[in-house]
Design a protein around this motif. Structure first.
Motif, PDB file in Angstrom:
ATOM      1  N   ALA A  69       1.847 -22.844  13.524  1.00 31.18           N
ATOM      2  CA  ALA A  69       2.536 -21.479  14.020  1.00 31.18           C
ATOM      3  C   ALA A  69       3.619 -21.917  14.154  1.00 31.18           C
ATOM      4  CB  ALA A  69       1.900 -22.137  15.898  1.00 31.18           C
ATOM      5  N   TYR A  70       4.715 -23.121  13.892  1.00 29.97           N
ATOM      6  CA  TYR A  70       6.038 -23.090  13.969  1.00 29.97           C
ATOM      7  C   TYR A  70       7.052 -22.805  12.357  1.00 29.97           C
ATOM      8  CZ  TYR A  70       3.863 -23.756  18.390  1.00 29.97           C
ATOM      9  OH  TYR A  70       3.314 -23.845  19.454  1.00 29.97           O
ATOM     10  N   LYS A  73      10.580 -22.768  11.124  1.00 27.95           N
ATOM     11  CA  LYS A  73      11.398 -22.457  12.580  1.00 27.95           C
ATOM     12  C   LYS A  73      12.085 -24.053  13.145  1.00 27.95           C
ATOM     13  CE  LYS A  73       8.612 -19.207  14.111  1.00 27.95           C
ATOM     14  NZ  LYS A  73       7.941 -18.756  16.491  1.00 27.95           N
ATOM     15  N   LYS A 146       7.102 -27.849  22.548  1.00 27.73           N
ATOM     16  CA  LYS A 146       6.611 -26.382  22.576  1.00 27.73           C
ATOM     17  C   LYS A 146       6.114 -25.120  23.011  1.00 27.73           C
ATOM     18  CE  LYS A 146       1.309 -25.788  22.337  1.00 27.73           C
ATOM     19  NZ  LYS A 146       1.704 -24.829  22.000  1.00 27.73           N
ATOM     20  N   ARG A 147       6.909 -25.366  24.881  1.00 28.56           N
ATOM     21  CA  ARG A 147       7.526 -24.242  25.017  1.00 28.56           C
ATOM     22  C   ARG A 147       8.768 -23.886  24.853  1.00 28.56           C
ATOM     23  NH1 ARG A 147       5.695 -27.489  29.309  1.00 28.56           N
ATOM     24  NH2 ARG A 147       7.924 -28.814  29.071  1.00 28.56           N
ATOM     25  N   ASP A 150       6.907 -21.814  21.579  1.00 32.48           N
ATOM     26  CA  ASP A 150       6.010 -21.101  21.326  1.00 32.48           C
ATOM     27  C   ASP A 150       7.226 -19.634  22.375  1.00 32.48           C
ATOM     28  OD1 ASP A 150       4.137 -21.988  21.434  1.00 32.48           O
ATOM     29  OD2 ASP A 150       3.260 -22.812  23.385  1.00 32.48           O
ATOM     30  N   ASP A 151       8.532 -19.742  22.977  1.00 30.08           N
ATOM     31  CA  ASP A 151       8.714 -19.444  23.370  1.00 30.08           C
ATOM     32  C   ASP A 151      10.136 -18.241  22.021  1.00 30.08           C
ATOM     33  OD1 ASP A 151       7.157 -18.600  25.617  1.00 30.08           O
ATOM     34  OD2 ASP A 151       8.993 -20.010  26.637  1.00 30.08           O
ATOM     35  N   ASP A 152       9.832 -18.774  21.151  1.00 31.27           N
ATOM     36  CA  ASP A 152      11.013 -18.998  19.967  1.00 31.27           C
ATOM     37  C   ASP A 152      12.353 -18.842  20.725  1.00 31.27           C
ATOM     38  OD1 ASP A 152      10.693 -17.852  17.199  1.00 31.27           O
ATOM     39  OD2 ASP A 152      11.688 -15.290  17.648  1.00 31.27           O
TER      40      ASP A 152
END
Length: 192
Positions: A69-70, A73, A146-147, A150-152
């Motif tokens: 998912a990342y 990043k 993670k937060r 998830d918020d980019d």
């Protein structure tokens, strides 16, 4: 303690993969691993799929890609991926980038003296500059990582604003100031 080697960047400014650039006949990344090895019982290399076979060719087996998912990043994704892979509720992770071939384990020895339940992250400050990618990160920040992902929100500074950080301005770190030389361009090399 577990070592995390961040070695998945694109190295656009350098012109070729920095992890595999050489200094005195050794790849840059090996210097970072050597700095982590004496102080950790395991080292995890976080990289991209195109580099995995190159690390394996050198005999490394604990290489993982960013959490799917990342992917792409940056360093926060790499740190989070290692923490998730290791699934340890109470562990300090020693983080090193692959492009600091002058890095010495003595830097981490100094930082380890500052471990406390009062802190989640321990970051050296050398020449008035914070060095967040050469630091200690506790597994309890995994949820915060993670937060952010998830918020980019991908800046390491954002993580530091949301955690309890000990900024270490220990004079002994000055002795190892070249350890913090980050090679972004070929001209950044001390030996060039």
């Amino acid at each position: 303690m577990i070592g995390i080697l961040l070695a998945g960047g694109a190295s656009r400014r350098y012109g070729s993969p920095k992890a595999f650039a050489q200094l005195d006949g050794q790849f840059f990344y090996t210097y970072s691993l050597k700095a982590l090895s004496p102080l950790t019982y395991k080292q995890v290399i976080i990289s991209q799929s195109t580099f995995i076979s190159r690390f394996q060719k050198d005999g490394h087996t604990n290489i993982i890609q960013d959490h799917e998912a990342y992917v792409g990043k940056g360093p926060l994704a790499g740190i989070y991926t290692a923490m998730e892979k290791e699934k340890s509720a109470d562990t300090w992770f020693l983080v090193a980038p692959c492009d600091t071939p002058y890095l010495k384990s003595e830097v981490y020895e100094i930082l380890l003296e500052y471990i406390s339940e009062d802190y989640d992250v321990i970051i050296p400050v050398v020449a008035e500059r914070q060095q967040p990618l050469i630091g200690l990160y506790h597994s309890r920040i995994s949820g915060t990582l993670k937060r952010l992902l998830d918020d980019d929100i991908l800046k390491v500074g954002a993580l530091l604003q949301r955690t309890r950080v000990k900024y270490v301005k220990d004079e002994r770190l000055q002795t190892f100031s070249t350890s913090f030389t980050n090679i972004n361009y070929v001209s950044d090399r001390i030996d060039s």
